[in-house]
Design a protein around this motif. Structure first.
Motif, PDB file in Angstrom:
ATOM      1  N   ARG A 158      10.597  -4.695   2.986  1.00 37.79           N
ATOM      2  CA  ARG A 158       9.774  -3.425   3.360  1.00 37.79           C
ATOM      3  C   ARG A 158       9.111  -3.793   4.749  1.00 37.79           C
ATOM      4  O   ARG A 158       9.062  -3.074   5.561  1.00 37.79           O
ATOM      5  CB  ARG A 158       8.904  -3.185   2.367  1.00 37.79           C
ATOM      6  N   SER A 175       4.195   1.125   6.482  1.00 40.36           N
ATOM      7  CA  SER A 175       4.771   2.362   5.989  1.00 40.36           C
ATOM      8  C   SER A 175       5.275   2.973   7.293  1.00 40.36           C
ATOM      9  O   SER A 175       4.547   2.921   8.240  1.00 40.36           O
ATOM     10  CB  SER A 175       4.088   3.100   5.060  1.00 40.36           C
ATOM     11  N   ASN A 179      11.125  -7.521  -2.213  1.00 39.28           N
ATOM     12  CA  ASN A 179      10.955  -6.148  -1.885  1.00 39.28           C
ATOM     13  C   ASN A 179       9.860  -6.042  -0.885  1.00 39.28           C
ATOM     14  O   ASN A 179      10.042  -5.237   0.193  1.00 39.28           O
ATOM     15  CB  ASN A 179      10.826  -5.327  -2.966  1.00 39.28           C
ATOM     16  N   SER A 180       8.936  -6.833  -0.922  1.00 40.62           N
ATOM     17  CA  SER A 180       7.694  -6.947   0.121  1.00 40.62           C
ATOM     18  C   SER A 180       8.077  -7.324   1.550  1.00 40.62           C
ATOM     19  O   SER A 180       7.963  -6.885   2.188  1.00 40.62           O
ATOM     20  CB  SER A 180       6.461  -7.604  -0.296  1.00 40.62           C
ATOM     21  N   CYS A 185      -0.104  -2.502   1.877  1.00 43.68           N
ATOM     22  CA  CYS A 185      -0.115  -0.947   1.714  1.00 43.68           C
ATOM     23  C   CYS A 185       0.112   0.024   2.916  1.00 43.68           C
ATOM     24  O   CYS A 185       0.368   0.835   3.005  1.00 43.68           O
ATOM     25  CB  CYS A 185      -1.124  -0.536   0.717  1.00 43.68           C
ATOM     26  N   GLU A 203       4.307  -7.010  -9.109  1.00 42.51           N
ATOM     27  CA  GLU A 203       5.002  -5.499  -9.434  1.00 42.51           C
ATOM     28  C   GLU A 203       5.908  -5.165  -8.466  1.00 42.51           C
ATOM     29  O   GLU A 203       7.109  -4.624  -8.804  1.00 42.51           O
ATOM     30  CB  GLU A 203       3.901  -4.574  -9.574  1.00 42.51           C
ATOM     31  N   GLU A 204       5.744  -5.275  -7.227  1.00 40.56           N
ATOM     32  CA  GLU A 204       6.631  -4.761  -6.021  1.00 40.56           C
ATOM     33  C   GLU A 204       7.900  -5.766  -5.951  1.00 40.56           C
ATOM     34  O   GLU A 204       8.967  -5.497  -5.799  1.00 40.56           O
ATOM     35  CB  GLU A 204       5.997  -4.777  -4.724  1.00 40.56           C
ATOM     36  N   VAL A 230      -0.360  -6.556  -7.786  1.00 46.15           N
ATOM     37  CA  VAL A 230       0.438  -5.340  -7.329  1.00 46.15           C
ATOM     38  C   VAL A 230       1.714  -6.264  -6.337  1.00 46.15           C
ATOM     39  O   VAL A 230       2.705  -5.546  -6.290  1.00 46.15           O
ATOM     40  CB  VAL A 230      -0.570  -4.861  -6.099  1.00 46.15           C
TER      41      VAL A 230
END
Length: 408
Positions: free
Chosen positions: A306, A385, A302-303, A382, A297-298, A294
């Motif tokens: 974010r 956000s 980018n992680s 996850c 993939e991100e 995971v």
């Protein structure tokens, strides 16, 4: 005769009590297991996405089967990417972050050797205690909760104590500090010292470049940004660290954490066959592999971006409510775990309990030197956000409205 009758009655009573206890356990264990869903917004563990849970539910196969070795090789590659390293000695310890901390210290340090620990929270305190337990000569430099150390302070301590190993917590989750790493590795090597970094709370959420920053030993845990269940702890050793470890005069105090055995099990020692050391937690390996997938993939960058943007959004929301951030300097704020100054006049335990009961949401109080000083909110992987930030802010507003505030 009276004494004998009394003893007999007591024996019968004990038998009846034990029978009742056994019956109770039988009734309890015959009930199906039920576990509530909660929003895990404390400092860890974090929520596990269904994709990672499903990976862990794959069939159990042998810990020495070739398919497991292939999965372990995938994990090694994922850790190398996550740590930004080419180190061959890269693996995952079967255990939580504490096991990796002990693996690092127990292998790199021998009794009587000097260890320097930078203490600005609980993880420095724990590292110092672990080193003391194996007979190391431990010296500390101490910063108040919420603080960190300058390069000049580091060099002064290295010059004074001439340690074999320097420990720094990159993400000090007890105080919410992200400790700068640039320049420390080079400084350690100037003084012939290994550089050990704890990145349990930071990896994947803030930049770390193991090779570029000349970190000799780096470890983390599976249950934070990686969003895997607790129980595996990625770790990597530089060539410099391996030279020190494999030229020890004494065996490491722990057989279970002995790097020579772990290196063989993980295929890091170049030998043609792997020898049984311990039963690896194969289902935990499945979950860890999926969590690394995971992250890949991100993309690491980018992680990192974010987590930083979500943290800044969260901090702005807290300040708009009149709450204060515990770490004053923005550049030192850990993007994964935010520490909020405990609101004046409130009992922090009542706040966390109210939020759990009313909103099914976990946040926590302080830990170690920050107990009673802060509330801690973790938004990792996850969970990082803007939607989750809004949920936490709403829960805090509600708690401050309904929890008792002292007028004193």
């Amino acid at each position: 005769l009276l004494q004998k009758n009394t003893q007999t009655k007591l024996m019968h009573l004990l038998i009846l009590c034990w029978t009742a206890v056994i019956h109770y356990y039988q009734v309890v264990l015959k009930k199906p297991l039920t576990v509530p869903y909660r929003h895990m917004f404390g400092p860890g563990p974090s929520n596990v996405p269904s994709r990672i849970l499903e990976a862990g539910a794959n069939p159990v196969i042998g810990h020495m089967h070739p398919e497991i070795f292939e999965i372990m090789n995938d994990i090694k590659s994922g850790i190398q990417y996550m740590f930004q390293t080419q180190n061959k000695m890269t693996l995952a310890v079967s255990g939580t972050g504490h096991s990796a901390m002990e693996c690092a210290i127990f292998n790199a340090v021998e009794p009587g050797e000097s260890v320097l620990v930078a203490v600005n929270g609980i993880w420095g305190e724990r590292a110092a205690e672990m080193a003391e337990r194996i007979g190391a000569r431990v010296n500390t430099i101490v910063a108040p909760p919420g603080g960190c150390f300058t390069i000049e302070e580091m060099e002064k301590a290295l010059s004074k104590h001439r340690p074999t190993l320097l420990f720094v917590a990159h993400g000090e989750s007890s105080t919410g500090v992200l400790h700068p790493l640039d320049g420390i590795g080079q400084l350690c090597h100037k003084y012939n010292c290994l550089f050990l970094v704890d990145s349990v709370a930071s990896i994947g959420g803030a930049p770390v470049y193991m090779d570029q920053q000349e970190i000799d030993i780096l470890y983390t845990g599976s249950q934070k940004v990686l969003n895997a269940p607790p129980g595996t702890a990625p770790i990597s050793f530089s060539e410099r660290a391996c030279q020190k470890i494999f030229s020890r005069r004494t065996k490491p105090v722990s057989f279970y954490l002995d790097l020579s055995w772990l290196a063989n099990y993980w295929g890091c020692d170049g030998k043609p066959s792997r020898v049984y050391h311990h039963t690896g937690p194969v289902t935990a390996f499945y979950s860890l592999r999926e969590s690394l997938s995971v992250l890949v993939e991100e993309g690491l960058e980018n992680s990192w971006e974010r987590h930083l943007k979500v943290a800044e959004y969260f901090h702005a929301g807290l300040e708009s409510m009149g709450l204060k951030l515990f770490v004053k300097e923005k550049r030192l704020r850990l993007p994964t775990v935010t520490t909020i100054v405990a609101p004046y006049g409130y009992d922090w335990k009542e706040i966390t309990s109210y939020i759990m009961k009313t909103h099914n949401l976990e946040i926590s109080g302080g830990l170690g030197p920050s107990v009673g000083l802060v509330l801690r909110v973790g938004l990792m992987g996850c969970n990082s956000s803007r939607e989750n930030v809004d949920m936490v802010l709403a829960a805090l507003k509600d708690a401050l409205k309904h929890c008792h505030k002292s007028k004193v």
